[in-house]
Write a protein that holds these residues in place. Structure first.
Motif, mmCIF file in Angstrom:
data_model
loop_
_atom_site.group_PDB
_atom_site.id
_atom_site.type_symbol
_atom_site.label_atom_id
_atom_site.label_comp_id
_atom_site.label_asym_id
_atom_site.label_seq_id
_atom_site.Cartn_x
_atom_site.Cartn_y
_atom_site.Cartn_z
ATOM 1 N N ARG A 81 0.831 -1.216 0.000
ATOM 2 C CA ARG A 81 0.000 0.000 0.000
ATOM 3 C C ARG A 81 0.856 1.252 0.000
ATOM 4 O O ARG A 81 0.676 2.157 -0.822
ATOM 5 N N GLU A 82 1.809 1.313 0.920
ATOM 6 C CA GLU A 82 2.622 2.519 1.075
ATOM 7 C C GLU A 82 3.534 2.704 -0.134
ATOM 8 O O GLU A 82 3.744 3.810 -0.617
ATOM 9 N N TRP A 119 -6.986 0.650 9.088
ATOM 10 C CA TRP A 119 -6.409 -0.211 10.127
ATOM 11 C C TRP A 119 -5.271 -1.035 9.533
ATOM 12 O O TRP A 119 -4.201 -1.150 10.116
ATOM 13 N N GLY A 120 -5.494 -1.579 8.356
ATOM 14 C CA GLY A 120 -4.481 -2.393 7.690
ATOM 15 C C GLY A 120 -3.264 -1.592 7.280
ATOM 16 O O GLY A 120 -2.198 -2.142 7.029
ATOM 17 N N GLU A 121 -3.419 -0.279 7.178
ATOM 18 C CA GLU A 121 -2.284 0.559 6.798
ATOM 19 C C GLU A 121 -1.600 1.158 8.007
ATOM 20 O O GLU A 121 -0.819 2.104 7.879
ATOM 21 N N TYR A 122 -1.905 0.642 9.174
ATOM 22 C CA TYR A 122 -1.317 1.120 10.430
ATOM 23 C C TYR A 122 -1.730 2.543 10.767
ATOM 24 O O TYR A 122 -1.099 3.189 11.590
ATOM 25 N N GLY A 145 -11.634 5.054 -2.603
ATOM 26 C CA GLY A 145 -12.236 6.242 -3.183
ATOM 27 C C GLY A 145 -13.315 5.922 -4.205
ATOM 28 O O GLY A 145 -13.804 6.809 -4.878
ATOM 29 N N GLU A 146 -13.650 4.645 -4.367
ATOM 30 C CA GLU A 146 -14.658 4.318 -5.362
ATOM 31 C C GLU A 146 -15.702 3.333 -4.839
ATOM 32 O O GLU A 146 -16.885 3.621 -4.847
ATOM 33 N N GLY A 191 -14.662 -5.101 -3.943
ATOM 34 C CA GLY A 191 -13.385 -5.011 -4.642
ATOM 35 C C GLY A 191 -12.418 -4.057 -3.965
ATOM 36 O O GLY A 191 -11.277 -3.930 -4.383
ATOM 37 N N HIS A 192 -12.862 -3.374 -2.899
ATOM 38 C CA HIS A 192 -11.979 -2.534 -2.077
ATOM 39 C C HIS A 192 -11.213 -1.495 -2.879
ATOM 40 O O HIS A 192 -10.047 -1.257 -2.632
ATOM 41 N N VAL A 193 -11.842 -0.906 -3.877
ATOM 42 C CA VAL A 193 -11.162 0.146 -4.622
ATOM 43 C C VAL A 193 -11.295 1.442 -3.826
ATOM 44 O O VAL A 193 -12.390 1.928 -3.601
ATOM 45 N N LEU A 240 -13.410 -7.873 -11.270
ATOM 46 C CA LEU A 240 -12.789 -6.623 -10.822
ATOM 47 C C LEU A 240 -11.863 -6.189 -11.961
ATOM 48 O O LEU A 240 -10.873 -6.850 -12.259
ATOM 49 N N ARG A 258 -6.442 4.243 -9.257
ATOM 50 C CA ARG A 258 -7.216 3.692 -8.149
ATOM 51 C C ARG A 258 -6.531 2.424 -7.671
ATOM 52 O O ARG A 258 -6.058 1.631 -8.477
ATOM 53 N N MET A 259 -6.478 2.252 -6.349
ATOM 54 C CA MET A 259 -5.800 1.078 -5.796
ATOM 55 C C MET A 259 -6.796 0.173 -5.079
ATOM 56 O O MET A 259 -7.735 0.636 -4.447
ATOM 57 N N SER A 260 -6.550 -1.113 -5.188
ATOM 58 C CA SER A 260 -7.277 -2.082 -4.381
ATOM 59 C C SER A 260 -6.241 -3.032 -3.797
ATOM 60 O O SER A 260 -5.379 -3.530 -4.521
ATOM 61 N N ARG A 292 -0.024 -6.414 17.910
ATOM 62 C CA ARG A 292 -1.060 -5.876 18.796
ATOM 63 C C ARG A 292 -1.559 -6.902 19.787
ATOM 64 O O ARG A 292 -1.728 -6.623 20.961
ATOM 65 N N THR A 348 -3.805 3.807 12.764
ATOM 66 C CA THR A 348 -4.722 3.386 13.814
ATOM 67 C C THR A 348 -5.670 4.503 14.235
ATOM 68 O O THR A 348 -6.891 4.300 14.310
ATOM 69 N N ARG A 364 -0.844 -8.747 6.607
ATOM 70 C CA ARG A 364 -1.183 -7.692 7.558
ATOM 71 C C ARG A 364 -1.882 -8.240 8.797
ATOM 72 O O ARG A 364 -1.642 -7.800 9.914
#
Lengths: 375, 307
Positions: A73-74, B241-244, B228-229, B224-226, A114, A97-99, A241, B246, A233
């Motif tokens: 992601r980062e 949460w997955g991107e830390y 912003g869409e 599909g977890h896009v 998708l 756009r990212m998924s 945690r 928190t 993750r």
């Protein structure tokens, strides 16, 4: 609407109710209408022809959907920013756009519709699935870019708690005493497959190592896993945690990110002497990119990953760059270790799938034993 | 339910009663109150600035917009559907009535994740309708329509299940009286039935809206977890949460918690109204129906009033 509902007299409340119903139905029509408008707008933005045809002066709008796996992601947030800036200089407005999600799940989602223009997954096998099951990419997709379409590589390392109380330095130490190991489920997580094959490869390479001893090592490892998370993750969260386990087996880049994000958690990275060469590939998804008429930009995006600018960003995110120049700049940041490949230890992904990860294959048999093992 | 208003049945807790009351209050505090407090504390853990940044972030706003859009479609749809289905279930006899009732309850018994998967199997590229949809350039799963459809499915029973008991308690007497006075079907619906069930209906809508805003499982499968869409607020919380991030995750979660609290307050207020209207119905229905009949010029006898 609620104002209308609390109208006091009976007559008025009847009318109020009527009005509220009419407004509800009206609202639903409105929102359905806006939904339709939203959809058509979406379709409009993915067909670049219109704006491109109006002349060189007005920029072309392109939207790319990049479907990736979990711990990138980062990385791609930073890479995308640079790519967008670069394309803007060429009069192309790119929105990426990212998924993100578990590698196997993302491959499935692409197969189920998708509409990814670009896919970067944790392992080549998951992109092979796009070719095999959906003909979305050609079978030889991996040969289209250098290094089997993997612009950078990584490996599997250990994360332990401060002071390394269990004295874990190499793969063999994982299998000693009452050490509890955190690693995700190889069925759902790409990183976990690399981990699985890393241990397999290490065991094969030991003196007197054979498939039988490697199988014993795997059994011994998965016997020590209290929670099989579905992705990298999730496993990181379990370890950091929830404070479960003595050692976390994960991507090198994920390990460094975990330490950076949790400076107070008291974690240390242990790099074993040997590990696996983990190559997360990236490719244009031909069927979708062609359909959306964004093929040229998608190709440029994938090429950009090999550019020193992107390689530099990858190095900063603790991936190991392929570019000699960038690698030289970052030499010493990541320890040297011997890396073996999937071809070395399992004759490639197709063979690894059949031998280890298919239904009823070795991992299934190991996990059956795992659930029967006394706790 | 109606019996609860007889005060004779209510007792002040004594001995074991106190123990049960205290235990359940403690459990409630532990299971409901504590998480709420944690959400708020964590949301502001990195200061109000982070909180504000998180809830004004472009992706958060987009997720909020999608969530509101879903609610704005789902609630009116189920209002209309709920009234129609409850009317069928309580006022009509037909073959397959039991089947209809069972089908409406289906979303309660099927895991949301499974229902999401069903839609992927139905509308997905490799699903039954997938190739046809693809040829006509319609995207359902992994796009906004899929999110809406999945939410419609999981929120199906809320309004109906709220309306049916109330409509059963009210009975048919008043409606039959109105019919005997020459009221048309629509007039009966607007003037007699709906005014009596409006609080139950509104309550059902509130529950339905709350669930629509908070649904995770089914939406997670079809979205599909896009970013912003196709990310709704609950999915966005998971992404953060997955991107830390928190604090940001908790900040967005606190938006959901706040909407949950509003729901709870509304629910408390409405529940009283619903109970009151049910209670009134059992005693007042006969009287008012009889009154209606008395002033009626129609000679058609009403079965309910005669019994």
């Amino acid at each position: 609407m609620s104002l209308l509902l609390v109208a006091s007299t009976k007559l008025r409340s009847r009318r109020g109710l009527l009005a509220s119903f009419v407004s509800c139905v009206g609202l639903s029509c409105l929102s359905l209408g806006s939904l339709a408008a939203g959809c058509s707008g979406e379709a409009g933005s993915t067909t670049p022809g219109a704006s491109a045809a109006t002349g060189a002066a007005s920029p072309r709008d392109v939207e790319l959907l990049h479907v990736s796996y979990d711990p990138t992601r980062e990385l791609f947030e930073a890479v995308n920013e640079r790519f967008v800036a670069r394309e803007r200089a060429e009069n192309v407005n790119v929105t990426i756009r990212m998924s993100h999600g578990g590698s196997g799940r993302q491959a499935r989602a692409i197969l189920d519709g998708l509409e990814a223009d670009v896919a970067s997954l944790a392992l080549a096998w998951d992109i092979d699935a796009l070719a095999r099951e959906g003909q979305l990419v050609p079978a030889d997709w991996a040969t289209r870019s250098p290094n089997r379409s993997s612009p950078w590589y990584s490996t599997i390392v250990f994360v332990v708690r401060r002071g390394n109380p269990k004295g874990i330095h190499d793969w063999g130490d994982l299998l000693r005493g009452d050490t509890q190991v955190i690693t995700p489920n190889p069925r759902t997580s790409g990183g976990a497959r690399w981990t699985y094959l890393a241990l397999w490869g290490w065991a094969l390479r030991q003196e007197g190592g054979s498939e039988a001893t490697a199988e014993t090592a795997l059994r011994e490892l998965y016997r020590r896993v209290p929670v099989l998370d579905s992705g990298a993750r999730g496993a990181s969260t379990t370890f950091t945690r929830n404070q479960i386990g003595d050692v976390l087996l994960t991507w090198e880049n994920e390990a460094h990110l975990l330490l950076a994000e949790n400076p107070d958690a008291g974690l240390e990275i242990i790099t074993p002497t040997v590990s696996i060469l983990a190559e997360p590939p990236i490719t244009v998804v031909d069927a979708n990119a062609d359909r959306h008429q964004v093929r040229d930009v998608a190709d440029a995006y994938v090429r950009f990953m090999y550019d020193d600018e992107a390689q530099e960003i990858a190095a900063r995110h603790h991936f190991r760059p392929r570019s000699e120049a960038v690698a030289a700049r970052h030499r010493g940041e990541l320890p040297e270790l011997t890396l073996f490949t999937v071809e070395d230890v399992a004759q490639g992904w197709a063979a690894a799938q059949e031998r280890h990860f298919a239904d009823g294959a070795l991992f299934d048999r190991i996990s059956e034993g795992r659930s029967e093992a006394p706790r | 339910m109606a019996d609860a208003r007889h005060d004779g049945l209510r007792e002040r807790p004594r001995g074991a009663g106190w123990a049960v009351a205290i235990t359940s209050l403690c459990l409630l505090a532990l299971l409901v109150l504590a998480p709420l407090v944690v959400v708020l504390v964590e949301a502001f853990a990195e200061g109000a600035g982070t909180f504000l940044d998180a809830i004004t972030d472009e992706d958060t706003v987009s997720a909020l917009g999608l969530t509101l859009l879903v609610v704005a479609i789902v609630v009116p749809f189920h209002t209309v559907f709920g009234v129609a289905a409850a009317w069928l279930l309580t006022r009509q006899d037909f073959r397959g009535k039991a089947l209809l009732g069972t089908l409406i309850d289906l979303p309660f018994t099927v895991s949301p994740v499974v229902s999401g998967l069903l839609f992927v199997l139905l509308f997905g590229a490799r699903g039954w309708l997938g190739p046809w949809l693809r040829d006509h350039d319609v995207r359902v799963v992994y796009a906004v329509p899929g999110v809406v459809i999945a939410t419609l499915f999981v929120t199906l029973p809320f309004v109906v299940r709220e309306l049916v008991p109330t409509m059963e308690a009210i009975g048919r007497d008043e409606e039959e009286a109105a019919a005997s006075l020459g009221a048309s079907g629509w007039q009966i619906l607007w003037r007699v039935t709906l005014p009596r069930v409006r609080w139950a209906l509104f309550y059902g809508c509130v529950l339905c809206g709350a669930r629509a805003a908070g649904e995770f499982g089914a939406v997670s499968v079809v979205s599909g977890h896009v970013r912003g869409e196709t990310s709704t607020l609950p999915l966005h919380v998971e992404i953060l949460w997955g991107e830390y991030h928190t604090a940001a995750a908790f900040a967005v979660a606190s938006m959901l918690a706040a909407s949950g609290l509003v729901t709870l307050v509304l629910r408390g207020l409405l529940e009283r109204r619903v109970r009151a209207s049910k209670a009134r119905s059992s005693s007042a229905a006969h009287a008012s129906a009889a009154l209606a009949l008395e002033t009626s010029i129609s000679s058609v006898p009403s079965k309910g009033a005669l019994s």
